[in-house]
Enzyme design. Sequence first.
Site, PDB file in Angstrom:
ATOM      1  N   GLU A  77      -6.614  12.610   6.472  1.00 43.48           N
ATOM      2  CA  GLU A  77      -5.717  13.138   7.393  1.00 43.48           C
ATOM      3  C   GLU A  77      -6.447  14.329   8.276  1.00 43.48           C
ATOM      4  O   GLU A  77      -6.111  14.363   9.543  1.00 43.48           O
ATOM      5  CB  GLU A  77      -4.874  13.970   6.351  1.00 43.48           C
ATOM      6  CG  GLU A  77      -3.830  13.208   5.529  1.00 43.48           C
ATOM      7  CD  GLU A  77      -3.071  14.074   4.800  1.00 43.48           C
ATOM      8  OE1 GLU A  77      -2.053  14.484   4.887  1.00 43.48           O
ATOM      9  OE2 GLU A  77      -3.621  14.017   3.461  1.00 43.48           O
TER      10      GLU A  77
ATOM     11  N   SER B 222      -2.623  18.598  -5.304  1.00 43.74           N
ATOM     12  CA  SER B 222      -1.749  19.776  -4.848  1.00 43.74           C
ATOM     13  C   SER B 222      -1.763  20.881  -5.758  1.00 43.74           C
ATOM     14  O   SER B 222      -2.166  20.789  -7.137  1.00 43.74           O
ATOM     15  CB  SER B 222      -0.218  19.170  -4.813  1.00 43.74           C
ATOM     16  OG  SER B 222       0.589  20.123  -4.864  1.00 43.74           O
TER      17      SER B 222
ATOM     18  N   HIS C 199       4.523  -4.088  13.580  1.00 40.94           N
ATOM     19  CA  HIS C 199       5.596  -3.186  13.417  1.00 40.94           C
ATOM     20  C   HIS C 199       5.794  -2.438  11.905  1.00 40.94           C
ATOM     21  O   HIS C 199       6.733  -1.989  11.496  1.00 40.94           O
ATOM     22  CB  HIS C 199       6.880  -3.772  13.347  1.00 40.94           C
ATOM     23  CG  HIS C 199       6.955  -4.641  14.897  1.00 40.94           C
ATOM     24  ND1 HIS C 199       7.201  -4.346  16.060  1.00 40.94           N
ATOM     25  CD2 HIS C 199       6.593  -5.974  14.820  1.00 40.94           C
ATOM     26  CE1 HIS C 199       7.140  -5.326  16.939  1.00 40.94           C
ATOM     27  NE2 HIS C 199       6.813  -6.590  16.327  1.00 40.94           N
TER      28      HIS C 199
END
Length: 447
Positions: A277, A264, A143
């Site tokens: 990703e 970034s 979990h």
Amino acid sequence: MNDHSDYTVSIHYDRRLFRQDIAGSQAHAAMLAGQGIISQQDADDIIAGLDAVQDEIAGGTFPWDAGLEDLHMNIERRLTDLIGPAAGRLHTGRSRNDQIALDMRLYTREVIADTIAGLRGVQAALVGRAERYPATVMPGYTHLQRAQPVLFAHHMLAYFEMLQRDIGRFADCAERLDVMPLGSGALAGVPYPTDRRAVADALGFADISANSMDAVSDRDFLVEYHSAAAIAMMHVSRLAEEIVIWSSREFEFVRLANEFTTGSSIMPQKRNPDFAEIARGKTGRVYGHLMGILTVLKGLPLTYNRDLQEDKEGFFDTADTVLATLRVFADMLGGMELNAGRVEALAGESYMLATDLADYLVGKGVPFREAHGIMRRLCLYCETSGRGLSDLPIDAYRNFAPQFDADVYDITAAASVVARDNPGGTAPGRVADGLARARGILAEAGY
Ligand code: ARG
């Protein structure tokens, strides 16, 4: 009226099949001569002419003509330019329907070999990481909550096993597609005394198709490839997700090589795990192409229908995506550094050992269900009083169960891992077995 002639054109993508198409044509021509269906001279001219065509295509000088619609027509036209009327005998006892069925099988066979090699590369990288950090204990999760300590190597080898099943699926697909369709003609077979076995042997197929109508319309092997690819990408995507989580500032479990992160444009501190990703994202198109091919096929009456031409772009895209992703992962994992100090510290955090403490009570004769209840109350008590299990005095323990003794403090993350010493468990000896098994599998496969 607009000109719609380009709607049916496939040459901009089916040209990828030129080597397979030419190999099939050469085997066919040789067989035709061997059976006395065409002369040996014509076959020799055809085969030499096709070699020249292949060189032109590989060298980028081939005069592609979209007006000729597809690869087969382009090659046949060029062969006619090069060798004259003998070229017209190549298509004896053949149809574009069995020809494209053959080309796709030949191509898929190669893609599968490359895919399995790609998966082996990722497996080798996983084993490499496991060997780099053989004894590092980290938190294992359920979990996405810290659950029990495990070896980092155990975690890496879990992915090895997933990819091992993927390889099995691709190998199964290769085995079932190992059937040569040429000789099926348009759909009914051909009225010439061909030798289908000879063509199969020349092209390295184990068998020939048993039913011409099935052979020209069957694309099951593509559905199987897409399915195996979707499952493999699902596995890679789960690993990608873990890498994204692990490389976050919140976790700080791993550090990726600069090459696999990007900054970034406005936040100078960022090291975004873009490759992981993108792999996670690309999984979507691979799933999509599986649904695409299933849907193309579902309503087709026997036998060949032009819809089948739509089997190609999705397949090429899936193959390109899977192969590129596997290459990225092999290298990205190869340079992934584990923050061993941090994961060991978190694995040693006392709540991680709650299950072990319950097992400790079981060792003192308490039934497991009861021990679990005791530990649940103990954990709640620690939580509300802001303490860890390991800094609780023995009297506090004894308030919950008289069976607690001073040896309760011997329970550590390392001891927890050592205790899980059954086959498939995370004890160092068992993980060493897993590593040896993985190494053996790779060695047998030539890695
Ligand atoms: N471009 C076609 C395909 O990919 C080749 C077979 C065409 N056959 C035909 N009868 N038009 O499926």
